[in-house]
Design a protein around this motif. Structure first.
Motif, PDB file in Angstrom:
ATOM      1  N   SER A  67       0.177  -1.176   0.237  1.00 10.21           N
ATOM      2  CA  SER A  67       0.363   0.353   0.156  1.00 10.21           C
ATOM      3  C   SER A  67       0.773   1.092  -0.101  1.00 10.21           C
ATOM      4  CB  SER A  67      -0.798   0.012   0.887  1.00 10.21           C
ATOM      5  OG  SER A  67      -1.282   1.129   1.534  1.00 10.21           O
ATOM      6  N   GLN A  68       0.861   2.422  -0.808  1.00 10.94           N
ATOM      7  CA  GLN A  68       1.380   3.357  -0.568  1.00 10.94           C
ATOM      8  C   GLN A  68       0.969   4.603   0.567  1.00 10.94           C
ATOM      9  OE1 GLN A  68      -1.258   2.736  -2.506  1.00 10.94           O
ATOM     10  NE2 GLN A  68      -2.712   4.592  -3.904  1.00 10.94           N
ATOM     11  N   HIS A  69      -0.015   3.583   1.449  1.00 10.61           N
ATOM     12  CA  HIS A  69      -0.258   4.571   2.690  1.00 10.61           C
ATOM     13  C   HIS A  69       0.644   3.387   4.033  1.00 10.61           C
ATOM     14  CE1 HIS A  69      -3.754   6.706   0.916  1.00 10.61           C
ATOM     15  NE2 HIS A  69      -3.834   5.101   0.296  1.00 10.61           N
ATOM     16  N   GLU A  70       0.648   4.862   5.037  1.00  9.35           N
ATOM     17  CA  GLU A  70       2.053   4.415   5.843  1.00  9.35           C
ATOM     18  C   GLU A  70       0.780   3.158   6.779  1.00  9.35           C
ATOM     19  OE1 GLU A  70       3.605   6.739   8.063  1.00  9.35           O
ATOM     20  OE2 GLU A  70       4.698   7.581   6.732  1.00  9.35           O
ATOM     21  N   GLY A  72      -3.638   2.933   8.319  1.00 10.89           N
ATOM     22  CA  GLY A  72      -5.160   2.800   8.271  1.00 10.89           C
ATOM     23  C   GLY A  72      -6.592   1.906   7.997  1.00 10.89           C
ATOM     24  N   ALA A  73      -7.373   2.619   7.925  1.00 11.17           N
ATOM     25  CA  ALA A  73      -8.208   1.840   6.944  1.00 11.17           C
ATOM     26  C   ALA A  73      -8.196   1.586   5.983  1.00 11.17           C
ATOM     27  CB  ALA A  73      -9.923   3.229   8.190  1.00 11.17           C
ATOM     28  N   PHE A  74      -7.595   0.770   5.402  1.00 14.45           N
ATOM     29  CA  PHE A  74      -7.850   0.468   4.062  1.00 14.45           C
ATOM     30  C   PHE A  74      -7.284  -1.781   3.982  1.00 14.45           C
ATOM     31  CE2 PHE A  74      -5.249   4.612   4.270  1.00 14.45           C
ATOM     32  CZ  PHE A  74      -5.903   5.419   3.500  1.00 14.45           C
ATOM     33  N   THR A  75      -9.099  -1.686   4.273  1.00 16.73           N
ATOM     34  CA  THR A  75      -9.357  -3.177   4.698  1.00 16.73           C
ATOM     35  C   THR A  75      -8.350  -3.948   3.515  1.00 16.73           C
ATOM     36  OG1 THR A  75     -11.512  -2.875   5.942  1.00 16.73           O
ATOM     37  CG2 THR A  75     -11.126  -4.911   5.002  1.00 16.73           C
ATOM     38  N   GLY A  76      -7.479  -4.949   3.791  1.00 13.82           N
ATOM     39  CA  GLY A  76      -7.641  -5.810   2.979  1.00 13.82           C
ATOM     40  C   GLY A  76      -5.674  -5.248   2.512  1.00 13.82           C
ATOM     41  N   ALA A  77      -5.387  -4.328   2.932  1.00 16.41           N
ATOM     42  CA  ALA A  77      -4.169  -3.624   2.204  1.00 16.41           C
ATOM     43  C   ALA A  77      -2.815  -4.088   3.100  1.00 16.41           C
ATOM     44  CB  ALA A  77      -4.040  -1.977   1.856  1.00 16.41           C
ATOM     45  N   MET A  82       5.055  -3.204   7.660  1.00 16.99           N
ATOM     46  CA  MET A  82       4.784  -4.498   7.792  1.00 16.99           C
ATOM     47  C   MET A  82       5.479  -5.859   7.182  1.00 16.99           C
ATOM     48  SD  MET A  82       0.818  -4.303   7.884  1.00 16.99           S
ATOM     49  CE  MET A  82      -0.810  -3.390   8.317  1.00 16.99           C
ATOM     50  N   LEU A  83       5.861  -4.679   5.870  1.00  8.17           N
ATOM     51  CA  LEU A  83       6.445  -5.620   4.459  1.00  8.17           C
ATOM     52  C   LEU A  83       8.310  -5.646   5.936  1.00  8.17           C
ATOM     53  CD1 LEU A  83       5.941  -4.874   1.391  1.00  8.17           C
ATOM     54  CD2 LEU A  83       5.141  -6.592   2.711  1.00  8.17           C
ATOM     55  N   LEU A  84       8.786  -4.774   6.359  1.00  4.63           N
ATOM     56  CA  LEU A  84       9.859  -4.547   7.563  1.00  4.63           C
ATOM     57  C   LEU A  84       9.308  -5.010   7.795  1.00  4.63           C
ATOM     58  CD1 LEU A  84      10.573  -0.684   6.959  1.00  4.63           C
ATOM     59  CD2 LEU A  84      11.977  -2.807   5.518  1.00  4.63           C
ATOM     60  N   ASP A  85       8.678  -5.775   8.749  1.00 10.66           N
ATOM     61  CA  ASP A  85       8.600  -6.330  10.260  1.00 10.66           C
ATOM     62  C   ASP A  85       8.945  -7.932   9.880  1.00 10.66           C
ATOM     63  OD1 ASP A  85       7.734  -5.205  12.405  1.00 10.66           O
ATOM     64  OD2 ASP A  85       6.149  -4.725  12.139  1.00 10.66           O
ATOM     65  N   ALA A 111       3.149   6.360  -6.248  1.00 12.28           N
ATOM     66  CA  ALA A 111       2.695   6.480  -5.064  1.00 12.28           C
ATOM     67  C   ALA A 111       3.829   5.214  -4.836  1.00 12.28           C
ATOM     68  CB  ALA A 111       1.690   6.506  -4.754  1.00 12.28           C
ATOM     69  N   LYS A 112       3.029   4.413  -4.492  1.00  7.18           N
ATOM     70  CA  LYS A 112       3.330   2.913  -3.944  1.00  7.18           C
ATOM     71  C   LYS A 112       5.329   2.561  -4.235  1.00  7.18           C
ATOM     72  CE  LYS A 112      -0.343   0.110  -4.591  1.00  7.18           C
ATOM     73  NZ  LYS A 112      -1.035  -0.992  -4.669  1.00  7.18           N
ATOM     74  N   PHE A 113       5.641   2.969  -5.560  1.00  6.72           N
ATOM     75  CA  PHE A 113       7.329   3.272  -5.473  1.00  6.72           C
ATOM     76  C   PHE A 113       7.916   4.872  -4.726  1.00  6.72           C
ATOM     77  CE2 PHE A 113      10.939   5.438  -7.111  1.00  6.72           C
ATOM     78  CZ  PHE A 113      11.511   3.971  -7.909  1.00  6.72           C
ATOM     79  N   ASP A 114       7.181   5.482  -4.323  1.00  8.25           N
ATOM     80  CA  ASP A 114       7.800   6.292  -3.128  1.00  8.25           C
ATOM     81  C   ASP A 114       7.665   5.982  -2.202  1.00  8.25           C
ATOM     82  OD1 ASP A 114       8.501   8.687  -4.317  1.00  8.25           O
ATOM     83  OD2 ASP A 114       6.287  10.216  -3.815  1.00  8.25           O
ATOM     84  N   ALA A 115       6.257   5.320  -1.414  1.00  8.39           N
ATOM     85  CA  ALA A 115       6.067   4.378  -0.344  1.00  8.39           C
ATOM     86  C   ALA A 115       7.672   3.414  -0.042  1.00  8.39           C
ATOM     87  CB  ALA A 115       5.070   3.823  -0.615  1.00  8.39           C
ATOM     88  N   ALA A 116       7.673   2.595  -0.874  1.00  4.34           N
ATOM     89  CA  ALA A 116       8.731   1.991  -0.836  1.00  4.34           C
ATOM     90  C   ALA A 116      10.465   2.495  -0.458  1.00  4.34           C
ATOM     91  CB  ALA A 116       8.707   0.978  -2.221  1.00  4.34           C
ATOM     92  N   ILE A 117      10.015   3.404  -1.283  1.00  3.66           N
ATOM     93  CA  ILE A 117      11.384   4.305  -1.042  1.00  3.66           C
ATOM     94  C   ILE A 117      11.774   4.714   0.072  1.00  3.66           C
ATOM     95  CG2 ILE A 117      12.993   5.777  -1.704  1.00  3.66           C
ATOM     96  CD1 ILE A 117      13.282   3.899  -4.030  1.00  3.66           C
TER      97      ILE A 117
END
Ligand code: PGA
Length: 253
Positions: A67-70, A72-77, A82-85, A111-117
């Protein structure tokens, strides 16, 4: 000198039992391959299993989406943190199946790319043209646009933190591989294009080829000057095939 990289994209395949057998085969096969880097991108529920089995080995792991979000209420994302965990190094972004089947636009991919970086994950950013685009001679335009959108968002310095996968859509899962010359031409184009932004960064960038890479065509593909390894779908689910592809990368110059 760039190191070769081979990453398996398991897509939506696997089970605890099958993964165990596959990873045991892969670990045994690639043990001692020191000249290249290896990884597998697996479905989320298996990240814990993969982490436990691959920890301390020469095979890294990652996810196929985020997800591009850190939070929040994003069911299923699933959030980057969490990947870092689960010790992920890689995350595939902008795969053509995400673009076509899940309607992910260039902007969402960016946006997802940004979040990954931001999370210090290494995005494996996929670009590639459809058959219709190739036949209309717009391959370079399509790829240039895909690259431009992410780099506009993330900035030029992201070139040092990313991996690119050139995956012609017509070659994915079809058994139709781009010829080494066809793939090389696009890889060279990508590198040149990014060299206009920063020559040194572009020289260091790892550009994978993906699309029906198999044990019997990997060596030829990996011998091309701008092909730095592969993103492997179907063949990454068969230990002997995947190991043979890793061996081709390990032995390539
Ligand atoms: P394939 O898939 O090797 O099965 O063609 C490649 C990919 O989709 O990453």
């Amino acid at each position: 000198m760039r190191r070769k990289l081979v990453v398996g994209n398991w897509k939506m395949y696997g089970s605890l039992a099958r993964n165990k057998e596959l990873l045991e085969g892969v670990l045994q096969g690639v043990n001692g391959f020191k000249a290249a880097d290896f990884g597998v991108c697996v479905p989320y529920p298996y990240l814990a299993q993969v982490q436990a089995m691959l920890h301390g080995s020469n095979v890294a792991w990652g996810a196929q989406n985020l997800s591009q979000h850190e939070q929040g209420a994003f069911t299923g994302a699933v959030a980057p943190g969490m990947l870092l965990d689960f010790g992920c190094r890689y995350v595939i972004i902008g795969h053509s199946e995400r673009r076509a089947l899940f309607h992910e636009s260039n902007d969402i991919a960016a946006a997802k790319f940004d979040a990954a970086i931001k999370a210090d994950l290494t995005p494996i950013f996929c670009v590639g043209e459809t058959l219709a685009e190739r036949e209309s001679n717009v391959t370079e335009e399509v790829i240039a646009r895909q690259l431009e959108v992410v780099l506009n968002h993330a900035g030029v310095s992201a070139i040092t933190k990313m991996v690119i996968a050139y995956e012609p859509v017509w070659a994915i899962g079809t058994g139709k591989t781009a010829t080494p010359d066809q793939a090389q031409a696009v890889h060279a184009f990508i590198r040149q294009r990014l060299a206009q932004l920063d020559g040194q960064m572009a020289q260091g960038l790892c550009i994978l080829y993906g699309g029906s890479v198999k044990a019997n065509n990997a060596e030829q593909l990996f011998s091309m000057p701008d092909i730095d390894g592969g993103l492997i779908g179907g063949a990454s689910l068969v230990a002997d095939e995947f190991v043979a592809i890793c061996k081709a990368a390990n032995g390539a110059q």
